[in-house]
Design a protein around this motif. Structure first.
Motif, mmCIF file in Angstrom:
data_model
loop_
_atom_site.group_PDB
_atom_site.id
_atom_site.type_symbol
_atom_site.label_atom_id
_atom_site.label_comp_id
_atom_site.label_asym_id
_atom_site.label_seq_id
_atom_site.Cartn_x
_atom_site.Cartn_y
_atom_site.Cartn_z
ATOM 1 N N TRP A 1 43.109 -11.763 78.714
ATOM 2 C CA TRP A 1 44.295 -9.895 78.572
ATOM 3 C C TRP A 1 45.350 -10.856 78.251
ATOM 4 O O TRP A 1 46.241 -11.609 78.641
ATOM 5 C CB TRP A 1 44.102 -9.697 79.288
ATOM 6 N N CYS B 1 44.624 -5.019 76.869
ATOM 7 C CA CYS B 1 43.257 -5.350 76.080
ATOM 8 C C CYS B 1 42.909 -4.640 74.583
ATOM 9 O O CYS B 1 43.358 -3.148 74.993
ATOM 10 C CB CYS B 1 42.429 -5.840 77.078
ATOM 11 N N SER B 2 42.279 -5.123 74.467
ATOM 12 C CA SER B 2 41.456 -3.822 72.861
ATOM 13 C C SER B 2 40.518 -4.269 73.039
ATOM 14 O O SER B 2 40.262 -5.301 72.815
ATOM 15 C CB SER B 2 42.314 -4.927 71.842
ATOM 16 N N GLU C 1 49.374 -10.187 79.377
ATOM 17 C CA GLU C 1 50.083 -9.916 80.504
ATOM 18 C C GLU C 1 51.746 -9.670 80.339
ATOM 19 O O GLU C 1 52.356 -11.126 80.478
ATOM 20 C CB GLU C 1 49.599 -11.228 81.866
ATOM 21 N N LEU D 1 39.499 -4.010 80.859
ATOM 22 C CA LEU D 1 41.152 -4.429 81.079
ATOM 23 C C LEU D 1 40.658 -4.866 82.607
ATOM 24 O O LEU D 1 40.148 -4.156 84.016
ATOM 25 C CB LEU D 1 41.471 -3.477 81.343
ATOM 26 N N PRO E 1 46.367 -7.621 70.893
ATOM 27 C CA PRO E 1 47.145 -8.171 71.620
ATOM 28 C C PRO E 1 47.496 -9.706 70.464
ATOM 29 O O PRO E 1 47.214 -10.641 71.550
ATOM 30 C CB PRO E 1 45.107 -8.575 72.045
#
Length: 610
Positions: A125, A210-211, A127, A215, A57
């Motif tokens: 997150w 995401c990591s 996008e 999510l 991310p």
């Protein structure tokens, strides 16, 4: 033929020519990329509709897409017309939202790309949104989303969780979302398909990722709406950029590029969001720039101040002082404030066969005296804007001035981070600069005055040492280091820093133009032409220096020449260029290039005092 095979086989343009969007052995020219970001990550979008670099991310995370360093097999997210096309790339006005216009025999379509933010700022997150609209006729597109394998250290796969099909790459969990009515084929290695847009229609495709966390699953309508929200947020920020000189559009464009490099979770400023893009095609000078250099951060803070971006400057300056207090004087830090690791090589082909591909950076272990000048010049500019140093920051800076006074006589690796340890002239000037600014800050009540007189004496000793040892009558210039006849283009910065001996500095600039110049560009130092391209920041530093010395027409023409020579880019600058072809080289977008551009324009407009 499958979608994957069509995309791999299709190369626009006629044989023997290179048009925007043409690939050579799987690689685009670096000037064919635009950059999008949201304050945490940056993606590079190519002129053939392929996003070839995106670390998720964060800018310094492993890449989700890495075709930039592996043209044939690297990860990418490609939305490419099925038939031959002409292409135009542009940023929306005063925005980091990017547009690619495809024109085919049957129609014309605009792809609008954004790493989205929301009305309340950066999303929690990642996008990535891509909207395709047809404005004439119809255009058919091939789509391929293939995650990278990070030099075969991970194997992507997909799985079903609840109602969603997700892809997994290491610790990254992601969704591939799109407008209704589109169909795609899923496999562990890729997602592929086709769609057509007719005049008046639009389709939106997106990745949400995401990591190491849950999510969110937004609707494609929400994602599409956030493209325009993000665009407006960029415009609001750009309107606050304070510059009333000529060519405001170019100034704002560089300010927006620098804004992409500000890592909002911490306030750190990345030198560039890429790694291992070569300084010469096929050469070994390939480095990871996804870290925060004290030098680059200091210069970028000054550029933000010149642009009136006080909040960004304050955040970056606080981050820098905190890192120095925590770790001492390091050359660079990770974006979250840690120490940079040693170099690790990856089993990847590299951009156009240029190896090694690396993470980490050896500069982290070097001694560079330039950091003293960079930090104190930053503090000085911060205070000049009416800001105030707190007691803790003042003590940190005071200790740093004492350290500089103790160490200036020792050799270092210099501003160019060379293996050859020398008494580099620019390093000595940076130490002089640090103590000169420390004295000024003490006189203004911003620093304790306990050691002021010592700083004065050491400042004057450094100036005398430079005049005695670093000037060459034979060359008619300050040289790279005592006893050498080599020149160093970074000495142009001595004019901005207010170093004494303006007549000698004028002669030095003439020598740099004569010996290191190549058209409108400049090499960093004598001998660099054998191993790398011309360094863009040096040419902007030269223009700025001539402006400060009263050669305004000369400086103005320099900037105009650079603008013409770089006009084939998509709106962001690289680290270097090949002066024979004007091809971009090195990591990009390069913060040092953009901030040098800003400072040159600001000085020429009279809005920035030297």
């Amino acid at each position: 033929m499958t979608v994957v095979e069509r995309i791999a086989a299709f190369v626009p343009g006629k044989s023997g020519t290179r048009r925007r969007g043409d690939r050579t052995a799987g690689y685009l020219a670096l000037e064919d990329y635009g950059a999008i970001g949201e304050g945490r990550s940056v993606a590079l979008s190519g002129a053939d509709g392929s996003i070839d670099w995106w670390c998720v991310p964060n800018m310094d995370s492993p890449p989700l897409f890495d075709r930039l360093l592996d043209g044939e097999n690297g990860g990418r997210f490609s939305i490419c017309p099925e038939e031959p096309f002409e292409v135009e790339q542009r940023y929306r006005e005063a925005s980091n939202v990017f547009e690619t216009v495809f024109t085919t025999a049957n129609g014309k379509a605009i792809m609008t790309e954004s790493l989205n933010s929301g009305t309340a700022g950066r999303l929690p997150w990642a996008e990535l949104a891509r909207r395709v609209e047809c404005v004439r006729g119809s255009v058919k597109f091939d789509v391929l989303m293939r995650p990278g394998r990070r030099g075969d250290t991970v194997n992507p796969y997909h799985s079903t969780i609840g109602a969603q099909t997700v892809f997994n790459v290491g610790t990254v969990l992601g969704l591939f979302l799109h407008s209704t009515g589109l169909g795609f084929d899923w496999s562990d290695e890729c997602i592929s398909g086709r769609f057509e847009v007719r005049e008046g229609e639009r389709r939106t495709l997106a990745i949400v990722a995401c990591s190491d966390g849950p999510l969110v699953v937004p609707s494609i309508e929400e994602i599409d709406e956030r493209i325009d929200i993000s665009d407006e947020e960029w415009r609001v920020w750009a309107r606050r950029v304070s510059y009333d000189g000529e060519n405001r559009e170019a100034f704002v464009r560089s300010a927006l590029a620098l804004k992409l490099l500000l890592f909002s979770p911490s306030g750190a400023i990345a030198a560039a969001p890429t790694t291992s893009l070569p300084e010469k095609i096929g050469g070994p000078k390939n480095y990871d720039y996804r870290y925060a250099w004290v030098r680059d951060a200091g210069y970028t803070i000054k550029a933000f101040l010149a642009a009136g971006a006080e909040a960004e400057a304050k955040a970056a300056f606080s981050w820098l002082l905190n890192r120095i207090e925590e770790h001492g004087t390091q050359v660079c830090y990770t974006l979250d404030g840690g120490l940079v690791s040693g170099v690790h090589e990856w089993a990847m082909p590299g951009y156009r066969g240029s190896k090694p591909v690396v993470t980490g950076n050896v500069a982290a272990k070097q001694r560079q005296h330039g950091v003293y000048g960079d930090i104190f010049e930053t503090a000085s500019r911060f205070v000049e804007r009416g800001n105030i140093l707190d007691a803790r920051s003042a003590m940190t800076l005071s200790s740093l001035a004492d350290e500089c006074a103790d160490l200036w006589r020792t050799p270092d690796a210099g501003i160019w981070e060379l293996e050859d340890i020398q008494h580099y002239t620019m390093s000595k000037i940076s130490c002089w600069q640090a103590l000169a600014r420390a004295v000024e800050l003490a006189d203004n009540g911003q620093l304790p005055t306990t050691c002021r007189e010592r700083w004065v004496r050491e400042r004057d000793r450094i100036a005398a040492w430079i005049e005695e040892h670093c000037w060459s009558e034979e060359v008619g210039s300050f040289v790279m280091y005592p006893g050498s006849t080599r020149l160093d283009a970074s000495l142009a910065l001595a004019v901005r820093f207010g170093f004494d001996g303006r007549d000698r500095l004028r002669e030095t600039l003439e020598a740099i133009d004569r010996e290191l110049g190549s058209g409108p560009f400049h090499y960093r130092y004598s001998g660099a032409e054998r191993e790398e391209g011309c360094f863009l920041a040096c040419s902007y530093w030269m223009a700025e220096a001539w402006a400060i010395l009263g050669e305004r027409d000369r400086a103005k023409e320099r900037l105009a020449e650079l603008e013409r020579a770089l006009a084939h880019g998509a709106g962001v600058l690289s680290e270097m260029v090949d002066p024979r072809t004007n091809a971009f080289l090195g990591n990009m977008p390069q913060g040092l290039s953009h901030l040098a551009h800003i400072m040159a324009m600001s000085t020429l407009s009279g809005e920035d005092a030297a």
